[in-house]
Design a protein around this motif. Sequence first.
Motif, PDB file in Angstrom:
ATOM      1  N   ARG A  37       0.954  -1.197   0.037  1.00  0.00           N
ATOM      2  CA  ARG A  37       0.035   0.087  -0.050  1.00  0.00           C
ATOM      3  C   ARG A  37       0.860   1.110   0.057  1.00  0.00           C
ATOM      4  NH1 ARG A  37      -1.612   3.782   2.885  1.00  0.00           N
ATOM      5  NH2 ARG A  37      -0.460   3.391   4.712  1.00  0.00           N
ATOM      6  N   ARG A  38       1.876   1.189   0.959  1.00  0.00           N
ATOM      7  CA  ARG A  38       2.973   2.296   0.969  1.00  0.00           C
ATOM      8  C   ARG A  38       3.684   2.498  -0.347  1.00  0.00           C
ATOM      9  NH1 ARG A  38       5.268   3.344   7.035  1.00  0.00           N
ATOM     10  NH2 ARG A  38       3.045   3.175   8.216  1.00  0.00           N
ATOM     11  N   GLU A  41       1.436   3.985  -2.975  1.00  0.00           N
ATOM     12  CA  GLU A  41       1.030   5.303  -2.576  1.00  0.00           C
ATOM     13  C   GLU A  41       2.152   6.122  -2.963  1.00  0.00           C
ATOM     14  OE1 GLU A  41       0.829   7.541   1.706  1.00  0.00           O
ATOM     15  OE2 GLU A  41      -1.002   6.375   1.286  1.00  0.00           O
ATOM     16  N   HIS A  42       3.396   5.841  -2.557  1.00  0.00           N
ATOM     17  CA  HIS A  42       4.729   6.422  -2.993  1.00  0.00           C
ATOM     18  C   HIS A  42       4.872   6.634  -4.537  1.00  0.00           C
ATOM     19  CE1 HIS A  42       8.932   8.094  -2.269  1.00  0.00           C
ATOM     20  NE2 HIS A  42       9.054   7.182  -3.167  1.00  0.00           N
ATOM     21  N   SER A  44       2.489   6.733  -6.789  1.00  0.00           N
ATOM     22  CA  SER A  44       1.165   7.395  -7.345  1.00  0.00           C
ATOM     23  C   SER A  44       0.338   6.258  -8.006  1.00  0.00           C
ATOM     24  CB  SER A  44       1.465   8.640  -8.166  1.00  0.00           C
ATOM     25  OG  SER A  44       2.123   9.428  -7.381  1.00  0.00           O
TER      26      SER A  44
END
Length: 71
Positions: A37-38, A41-42, A44
């Motif tokens: 998930r991270r 997110e990082h 995009s």
Amino acid sequence: LTQDTHVAPASAPHATEAAPADRPPASLEEVEREAIRRALEHTSGNRSQAAKLLGIHRNTLIEKIKKLGLE
């Protein structure tokens, strides 16, 4: 990121951090889910870049996304 850049796993606690007493340690699945998930997110949502960041093949990341319900 350059080749010299070291990226710690997104969900790995620092050695000085302990799990809260009222919560059991995270399962491997929870750790993987949070790391993916991270990374997404990082980057995009760029799966190729997220896979590279995590040090796994893009196809492996896609399989894990499906398995962990992150779609």
